[in-house]
Design a protein around this motif. Structure first.
Motif, PDB file in Angstrom:
ATOM      1  N   LEU A   1       4.223  -6.591  -4.930  1.00  0.00           N
ATOM      2  CA  LEU A   1       3.163  -5.888  -4.217  1.00  0.00           C
ATOM      3  C   LEU A   1       3.081  -4.437  -4.673  1.00  0.00           C
ATOM      4  O   LEU A   1       4.052  -3.697  -4.588  1.00  0.00           O
ATOM      5  N   GLN A   2       1.918  -4.065  -5.172  1.00  0.00           N
ATOM      6  CA  GLN A   2       1.671  -2.680  -5.563  1.00  0.00           C
ATOM      7  C   GLN A   2       1.048  -1.903  -4.408  1.00  0.00           C
ATOM      8  O   GLN A   2       1.429  -0.772  -4.130  1.00  0.00           O
ATOM      9  N   SER A   3       0.086  -2.512  -3.730  1.00  0.00           N
ATOM     10  CA  SER A   3      -0.563  -1.824  -2.618  1.00  0.00           C
ATOM     11  C   SER A   3      -1.273  -2.837  -1.726  1.00  0.00           C
ATOM     12  O   SER A   3      -1.686  -3.906  -2.168  1.00  0.00           O
ATOM     13  N   VAL A   4      -1.371  -2.470  -0.463  1.00  0.00           N
ATOM     14  CA  VAL A   4      -2.148  -3.250   0.497  1.00  0.00           C
ATOM     15  C   VAL A   4      -3.526  -2.612   0.590  1.00  0.00           C
ATOM     16  O   VAL A   4      -3.650  -1.399   0.827  1.00  0.00           O
ATOM     17  N   MET A   5      -4.560  -3.401   0.382  1.00  0.00           N
ATOM     18  CA  MET A   5      -5.924  -2.894   0.425  1.00  0.00           C
ATOM     19  C   MET A   5      -6.368  -2.686   1.883  1.00  0.00           C
ATOM     20  O   MET A   5      -5.865  -3.349   2.806  1.00  0.00           O
ATOM     21  N   ARG A   6      -7.316  -1.804   2.088  1.00  0.00           N
ATOM     22  CA  ARG A   6      -7.904  -1.653   3.420  1.00  0.00           C
ATOM     23  C   ARG A   6      -8.531  -2.969   3.861  1.00  0.00           C
ATOM     24  O   ARG A   6      -8.471  -3.349   5.029  1.00  0.00           O
ATOM     25  N   TYR A   7      -9.141  -3.658   2.900  1.00  0.00           N
ATOM     26  CA  TYR A   7      -9.684  -5.003   3.137  1.00  0.00           C
ATOM     27  C   TYR A   7     -10.010  -5.623   1.782  1.00  0.00           C
ATOM     28  O   TYR A   7      -9.835  -4.989   0.741  1.00  0.00           O
ATOM     29  N   GLY A   8     -10.469  -6.871   1.801  1.00  0.00           N
ATOM     30  CA  GLY A   8     -10.779  -7.570   0.558  1.00  0.00           C
ATOM     31  C   GLY A   8     -12.205  -7.336   0.121  1.00  0.00           C
ATOM     32  O   GLY A   8     -12.733  -6.223   0.228  1.00  0.00           O
ATOM     33  N   GLU A   9     -12.854  -8.389  -0.353  1.00  0.00           N
ATOM     34  CA  GLU A   9     -14.248  -8.240  -0.777  1.00  0.00           C
ATOM     35  C   GLU A   9     -15.130  -7.789   0.380  1.00  0.00           C
ATOM     36  O   GLU A   9     -16.125  -7.094   0.188  1.00  0.00           O
ATOM     37  N   ASN A  10     -14.764  -8.204   1.597  1.00  0.00           N
ATOM     38  CA  ASN A  10     -15.508  -7.850   2.805  1.00  0.00           C
ATOM     39  C   ASN A  10     -14.524  -7.355   3.864  1.00  0.00           C
ATOM     40  O   ASN A  10     -13.337  -7.696   3.837  1.00  0.00           O
ATOM     41  N   PRO A  11     -15.018  -6.556   4.831  1.00  0.00           N
ATOM     42  CA  PRO A  11     -14.112  -5.953   5.809  1.00  0.00           C
ATOM     43  C   PRO A  11     -13.303  -6.943   6.646  1.00  0.00           C
ATOM     44  O   PRO A  11     -12.247  -6.581   7.168  1.00  0.00           O
ATOM     45  N   HIS A  12     -13.776  -8.175   6.800  1.00  0.00           N
ATOM     46  CA  HIS A  12     -13.018  -9.128   7.615  1.00  0.00           C
ATOM     47  C   HIS A  12     -11.941  -9.858   6.810  1.00  0.00           C
ATOM     48  O   HIS A  12     -11.226 -10.692   7.358  1.00  0.00           O
ATOM     49  N   GLN A  13     -11.799  -9.526   5.511  1.00  0.00           N
ATOM     50  CA  GLN A  13     -10.788 -10.166   4.665  1.00  0.00           C
ATOM     51  C   GLN A  13      -9.650  -9.185   4.375  1.00  0.00           C
ATOM     52  O   GLN A  13      -9.893  -8.018   4.086  1.00  0.00           O
ATOM     53  N   SER A  14      -8.414  -9.692   4.442  1.00  0.00           N
ATOM     54  CA  SER A  14      -7.261  -8.868   4.063  1.00  0.00           C
ATOM     55  C   SER A  14      -6.971  -9.067   2.578  1.00  0.00           C
ATOM     56  O   SER A  14      -7.349 -10.085   1.992  1.00  0.00           O
ATOM     57  N   ALA A  15      -6.299  -8.108   1.956  1.00  0.00           N
ATOM     58  CA  ALA A  15      -6.054  -8.198   0.518  1.00  0.00           C
ATOM     59  C   ALA A  15      -4.878  -7.326   0.122  1.00  0.00           C
ATOM     60  O   ALA A  15      -4.589  -6.306   0.754  1.00  0.00           O
ATOM     61  N   GLY A  16      -4.193  -7.729  -0.924  1.00  0.00           N
ATOM     62  CA  GLY A  16      -3.113  -6.953  -1.520  1.00  0.00           C
ATOM     63  C   GLY A  16      -3.206  -7.040  -3.031  1.00  0.00           C
ATOM     64  O   GLY A  16      -3.766  -8.004  -3.571  1.00  0.00           O
ATOM     65  N   PHE A  17      -2.657  -6.045  -3.719  1.00  0.00           N
ATOM     66  CA  PHE A  17      -2.668  -6.003  -5.180  1.00  0.00           C
ATOM     67  C   PHE A  17      -1.242  -6.196  -5.667  1.00  0.00           C
ATOM     68  O   PHE A  17      -0.349  -5.426  -5.310  1.00  0.00           O
ATOM     69  N   TYR A  18      -1.016  -7.243  -6.457  1.00  0.00           N
ATOM     70  CA  TYR A  18       0.312  -7.581  -6.968  1.00  0.00           C
ATOM     71  C   TYR A  18       0.369  -7.377  -8.479  1.00  0.00           C
ATOM     72  O   TYR A  18      -0.567  -7.745  -9.195  1.00  0.00           O
ATOM     73  N   LEU A  19       1.470  -6.836  -8.955  1.00  0.00           N
ATOM     74  CA  LEU A  19       1.671  -6.608 -10.382  1.00  0.00           C
ATOM     75  C   LEU A  19       2.541  -7.716 -10.958  1.00  0.00           C
ATOM     76  O   LEU A  19       3.606  -8.022 -10.417  1.00  0.00           O
ATOM     77  N   THR A  20       2.086  -8.304 -12.059  1.00  0.00           N
ATOM     78  CA  THR A  20       2.852  -9.381 -12.687  1.00  0.00           C
ATOM     79  C   THR A  20       3.820  -8.886 -13.742  1.00  0.00           C
ATOM     80  O   THR A  20       4.673  -9.639 -14.212  1.00  0.00           O
ATOM     81  N   GLY A  21       3.681  -7.628 -14.143  1.00  0.00           N
ATOM     82  CA  GLY A  21       4.532  -7.086 -15.197  1.00  0.00           C
ATOM     83  C   GLY A  21       3.944  -7.226 -16.583  1.00  0.00           C
ATOM     84  O   GLY A  21       4.561  -6.817 -17.567  1.00  0.00           O
ATOM     85  N   ASP A  22       2.754  -7.784 -16.692  1.00  0.00           N
ATOM     86  CA  ASP A  22       2.081  -7.890 -17.989  1.00  0.00           C
ATOM     87  C   ASP A  22       1.783  -6.475 -18.497  1.00  0.00           C
ATOM     88  O   ASP A  22       1.132  -5.689 -17.806  1.00  0.00           O
ATOM     89  N   PRO A  23       2.255  -6.109 -19.695  1.00  0.00           N
ATOM     90  CA  PRO A  23       2.064  -4.736 -20.181  1.00  0.00           C
ATOM     91  C   PRO A  23       0.666  -4.460 -20.724  1.00  0.00           C
ATOM     92  O   PRO A  23       0.400  -3.364 -21.200  1.00  0.00           O
TER      93      PRO A  23
END
Length: 538
Positions: free
Chosen positions: A222-244
């Motif tokens: 997990l890199q960061s938790v988004m305020r929301y996803g594509e729309n405000p009623h969706q939750s979202a997080g950004f994950y890093l896979t380590g791909d350079p």
């Protein structure tokens, strides 16, 4: 056969009297070990970890003293022993387990601090096969999983970021850790070993050129938790896979608000597109809105490229993402900040450019440090209900394609240059994709339509609107070329391009009606080339 639980509940508060530390990443180790010792916790450790603790003047017991067995085989075997795993897996309140521990002299271990051999980093470093295999941790994951399974009695810590939280919890609870806290540590531990094993299995598949392994796993941090996803009623997080691969995941954010889900998605699309253009040959700029380009151009300077890209669709560019294939300079920055822009991403920025952009405090500036290689192999993943669609990245590049002239008239050198440019852009436009280009710039883009002829007409309509806004006597599609991401199933799509003023066409070919489409092109004096490569993008 499933194991039947005896349903023995673990205590809420579990005192920590003995901790086993064995870490690859020594960041914060000494301070953490010292704090544990100050709380009266006995420290047991292995190899280099024990050495680092002892050299700091902290009392530490070697794991071989616990097991009665030395580390052997270059450290491959040191914690794989009943004295360790019995101490981790024993259910303290189960009379049979307790008796087995007493009978075999097994001492309970209450806290395990383990981070794993740096397999991911070594694999990315380009090390040889043997070195990568040697960095597959065995004892570490075994201890992590054992402690996590027995979280009713044992706490597991897998990274230095959690040291402070563990110490705070120990101080708050007078040397004990709560069951809820131990559960959260266990959940994180299983996630870590899952991602670790995923990295190993995917490396093996790539090294052995197994395109579709029977079991496939993907993991990320997990890199960061988004305020929301594509729309405000969706939750979202950004994950890093380590791909350079250079891009939004590797970029340093210099300034601006936190990136949203849509920002990241659109910025990735923008940077992948601009990576198609070799910075040693020309400056290039892409403006993206909702993951589709609304203007792309190449020129001698970034400023000129930006202005040409903006002219394609200045209305849609408002609130868009701007990607550049060269370090952004002051001249380009001055133009970009004149309209509302969400994100700028570039390999780097001059101090002057950064200062100009700083005047727009909410504008995000990302510096990726390099460009993605459009021809490099890779993997993309898309979720569907109940499964994952996994495919190799579309790394076909037009410069490597054998273009076949199929009409009586061959394209001129200028047309051919613009055709290649347009096909580079079409690769990054949602299907059905139609791209008009002229003088190294898009002049009309039609994206994501259910029919190719609709995309042709929408692109031409966009070009008419842009010409009117700029005060041009006619749209720039007059005398342009056109690219299609897939074949024209009928001649009507081609005719829409002819009506818009295109003089040359690039498309994959392969339709049952290719002869009909070629004949229509010949009838109107249009040059057409086939690439033999389709660029669907959904």
């Amino acid at each position: 056969m499933a194991v039947v639980s005896k349903n023995i509940p673990g205590p809420d508060l579990m005192p920590v009297r003995r901790a086993l530390l064995s870490v690859s990443d020594k960041a914060g180790l000494v301070d953490f070990a010292r704090s544990l010792a100050h709380l009266g916790i006995e420290l047991v450790s292995t190899g280099g970890t024990a050495k680092a603790i002892a050299e700091a003047g902290i009392a530490v017991r070697d794991v071989s003293d616990l097991t009665g067995f030395p580390e052997i085989m270059d450290g491959r075997v040191k914690t794989l022993h009943p004295a360790v795993h019995g101490g981790l897996l024993g259910v303290r309140d189960d009379p049979e387990h307790a008796e087995a521990m007493r009978a075999n002299g097994i001492e309970p271990i209450d806290l395990v601090v383990v981070n794993l051999y740096p397999f991911e980093e070594v694999a990315r470093s380009g090390a040889d096969y043997a070195a990568i295999v040697e960095n597959i941790d065995i004892g570490g994951p075994a201890m992590v999983r054992a402690a996590a399974k027995n979280h009713a009695y044992v706490a597991i810590v897998t990274e230095p970021d959690d040291y402070a939280a563990v110490l705070n919890a120990l101080e708050l609870n007078t040397g004990s850790l709560t069951l809820e806290f131990r559960k959260k540590l266990a959940a994180k531990a299983f996630s870590r070993t899952a991602a670790y094993d995923a990295a190993i299995s995917n490396w093996f598949a790539a090294a052995l050129e197994i395109e579709h392994p029977t079991w496939r796993a993907f993991g990320g941090r997990l890199q960061s938790v988004m305020r929301y996803g594509e729309n405000p009623h969706q939750s979202a997080g950004f994950y890093l896979t380590g791909d350079p691969r250079p891009g939004v995941a590797t970029a340093h954010q210099v300034q601006g608000k936190a990136l949203s889900y849509n920002n990241i998605n659109d910025t990735d699309a923008a940077y992948e597109l601009v990576g198609e253009f070799d910075p040693s040959r020309s400056a290039a700029v892409a403006i993206i809105k909702h993951a589709n380009p609304c203007g792309v151009a190449q020129a001698a300077s970034l400023r000129e490229a930006y202005l040409k890209a903006l002219a394609c669709d200045p209305v849609s560019a408002f609130g868009g993402i701007v990607a550049l294939n060269r370090p952004i300079d002051a001249e380009a920055a001055e133009e970009i900040v004149k309209i509302f822009t969400e994100v700028i991403i570039a390999p780097d920025a001059s101090p002057e450019a950064a200062e100009i952009i700083a005047s727009k405090k909410n504008l995000r500036l990302l510096l990726a440090g390099g460009l993605p290689d459009p021809s490099a192999p890779g993997t993309t993943v898309k979720s569907v209900s109940g499964g994952l669609l996994v495919q190799s990245r579309d790394n076909a590049v037009v410069d490597a394609m054998d273009l076949q002239v199929v009409t009586r008239r061959a394209p001129t050198e200028k047309e051919l240059s613009d055709l290649r440019f347009a096909f580079r852009v079409a690769k990054h436009v949602k299907s059905n994709a139609i791209v008009y280009a002229r003088d190294g710039a898009t002049v009309g883009i039609g994206a994501g339509q259910m029919s190719r002829v609709d995309s042709s007409r929408i692109a031409a309509s966009k070009a008419r609107d842009a010409a009117q806004a700029a005060g041009f006597p006619e749209p720039l599609t007059k005398g342009s070329v056109v690219a299609s991401d897939a074949f024209f199933p009928f001649a009507d799509g081609l005719m829409a391009a002819v009506e818009a003023g295109a003089t040359a066409v690039i498309q994959p070919g392969g339709s049952m009606r290719d002869d009909e489409v070629i004949a229509a092109a010949d009838e109107h004096g249009i040059a057409m080339v086939f690439t033999g490569v389709r660029h669907f993008r959904h």
